[in-house]
Design an enzyme around this catalytic site. Sequence first.
Site, PDB file in Angstrom:
ATOM      1  N   ASP A   1       0.960  -1.119  -0.023  1.00  0.00           N
ATOM      2  CA  ASP A   1       0.133  -0.028  -0.074  1.00  0.00           C
ATOM      3  C   ASP A   1       0.851   1.207   0.049  1.00  0.00           C
ATOM      4  O   ASP A   1       1.960   1.359   0.624  1.00  0.00           O
ATOM      5  CB  ASP A   1      -0.765  -0.092   1.420  1.00  0.00           C
ATOM      6  CG  ASP A   1      -2.002   0.860   1.001  1.00  0.00           C
ATOM      7  OD1 ASP A   1      -2.355   1.217  -0.106  1.00  0.00           O
ATOM      8  OD2 ASP A   1      -2.930   0.906   2.192  1.00  0.00           O
TER       9      ASP A   1
ATOM     10  N   HIS B   1       2.725   3.279  -9.017  1.00  0.00           N
ATOM     11  CA  HIS B   1       2.602   1.922  -9.307  1.00  0.00           C
ATOM     12  C   HIS B   1       4.205   1.553 -10.143  1.00  0.00           C
ATOM     13  O   HIS B   1       4.475   0.406  -9.742  1.00  0.00           O
ATOM     14  CB  HIS B   1       1.628   1.595 -10.248  1.00  0.00           C
ATOM     15  CG  HIS B   1       0.245   1.850  -9.511  1.00  0.00           C
ATOM     16  ND1 HIS B   1       0.061   1.470  -8.069  1.00  0.00           N
ATOM     17  CD2 HIS B   1      -0.912   2.531  -9.841  1.00  0.00           C
ATOM     18  CE1 HIS B   1      -1.129   1.820  -7.947  1.00  0.00           C
ATOM     19  NE2 HIS B   1      -1.807   2.582  -8.813  1.00  0.00           N
TER      20      HIS B   1
ATOM     21  N   LEU C   1      12.651 -20.064  -4.123  1.00  0.00           N
ATOM     22  CA  LEU C   1      11.567 -19.132  -3.617  1.00  0.00           C
ATOM     23  C   LEU C   1      10.201 -19.466  -4.425  1.00  0.00           C
ATOM     24  O   LEU C   1       9.934 -19.239  -5.379  1.00  0.00           O
ATOM     25  CB  LEU C   1      11.815 -17.706  -3.711  1.00  0.00           C
ATOM     26  CG  LEU C   1      10.544 -16.966  -3.192  1.00  0.00           C
ATOM     27  CD1 LEU C   1      10.843 -16.862  -1.711  1.00  0.00           C
ATOM     28  CD2 LEU C   1      11.038 -15.265  -3.559  1.00  0.00           C
TER      29      LEU C   1
HETATM   30  C1  FPP Z   1      -1.819  -0.051  -3.269  1.00  0.00           C
HETATM   31  O1  FPP Z   1      -1.466   1.236  -3.271  1.00  0.00           O
HETATM   32  C2  FPP Z   1      -1.110  -0.659  -4.669  1.00  0.00           C
HETATM   33  C3  FPP Z   1      -1.899  -1.151  -5.677  1.00  0.00           C
HETATM   34  C4  FPP Z   1      -3.487  -1.541  -5.825  1.00  0.00           C
HETATM   35  C5  FPP Z   1      -1.226  -1.706  -6.867  1.00  0.00           C
HETATM   36  C6  FPP Z   1       0.118  -2.645  -6.338  1.00  0.00           C
HETATM   37  C7  FPP Z   1       0.794  -2.768  -7.614  1.00  0.00           C
HETATM   38  C8  FPP Z   1       2.095  -3.001  -7.589  1.00  0.00           C
HETATM   39  C9  FPP Z   1       3.018  -2.469  -6.552  1.00  0.00           C
HETATM   40  C10 FPP Z   1       2.678  -3.541  -8.892  1.00  0.00           C
HETATM   41  C11 FPP Z   1       2.976  -4.903  -8.678  1.00  0.00           C
HETATM   42  C12 FPP Z   1       3.619  -5.649  -9.904  1.00  0.00           C
HETATM   43  C13 FPP Z   1       3.728  -6.756  -9.986  1.00  0.00           C
HETATM   44  C14 FPP Z   1       4.111  -7.668 -11.124  1.00  0.00           C
HETATM   45  C15 FPP Z   1       3.433  -7.716  -8.803  1.00  0.00           C
HETATM   46  P1  FPP Z   1      -2.540   2.403  -3.622  1.00  0.00           P
HETATM   47  O2  FPP Z   1      -2.525   2.780  -5.025  1.00  0.00           O
HETATM   48  O3  FPP Z   1      -3.792   1.946  -2.764  1.00  0.00           O
HETATM   49  O4  FPP Z   1      -1.657   3.651  -2.711  1.00  0.00           O
HETATM   50  P2  FPP Z   1      -2.428   4.871  -1.854  1.00  0.00           P
HETATM   51  O5  FPP Z   1      -3.394   4.032  -0.732  1.00  0.00           O
HETATM   52  O6  FPP Z   1      -1.292   5.730  -1.644  1.00  0.00           O
HETATM   53  O7  FPP Z   1      -3.476   5.295  -2.641  1.00  0.00           O
END
Ligand code: FPP
Length: 231
Positions: A2, A19, A113
């Site tokens: 997050d 992201h 892993l």
């Molecule tokens: C939550 O942060 C994050 C997500 C919904 C997307 C997570 C995806 C990635 C980190 C890319 C991963 C890639 C692979 C290949 C596994 P948020 O957007 O809710 O953040 P916020 O709470 O600050 O708005």
Amino acid sequence: MDGNGRWAKDRNQPRHSGHRAGVISVRQSIKTAAERGVECLTLFAFSSENWSRPKEEVSGLMKLFVEALRRELDELHFNDVKLKFIGNLDLLSASLRGKIFEAEQRTEANTGLRLTIAMAYGGRWDIVEATKVLTRQVTEGSLQINDINDEIFAAELQMAGVPYPDLLIRTGGEQRISNFLLWGLAYAELWFTDVLWPEFDQSVFDEALSYYTSKQRRFGHTGDQVKAVGC
Ligand code: FPP
């Protein structure tokens, strides 16, 4: 994982760049997990609830997943990582499903892993689907209601065959499970940090691991019992 959106906002950048930065943390975390001897790492990349985000954010994330798999698969395979994807994968695009299939097939025999990526996943959905399977078996007569137990139920969940998580790490300051592995997390240690996911590096991962090793895991026993028999 997050905090990508807030990380981008703090830099006056669009959410998508958060992201993208998050993918770098994913790469680093996989490397750290392997180096530290973690046997299984499960990443919550996209929840059932994330479908309700703005259309452009959802499609941007889906493209990012395809791109990341295309770019990283060779190296993951080279490093002996075994990939598994969980969630309602039927909801994903054909191109993403193709990449997922390729990644699982190519790494199937790897013994390093065990990396699970949850996409379009929800803990409640998982439990409901498992219930449907068992209910069908009961209706058909191949399973007796009284034979249903923890083990039989868990065998129908998406994480079947993977040990239950020992440690849950959540970044971004919130202290909730948010519909992740509801069944499997029953006895997990929970570790929360204000660090935003794009800033989750090796030292933060190590902090979480130290917290875990400092805990005595009792699974309902008393502390003295655990010391006596090491259960
Ligand atoms: C939550 O942060 C994050 C997500 C919904 C997307 C997570 C995806 C990635 C980190 C890319 C991963 C890639 C692979 C290949 C596994 P948020 O957007 O809710 O953040 P916020 O709470 O600050 O708005």
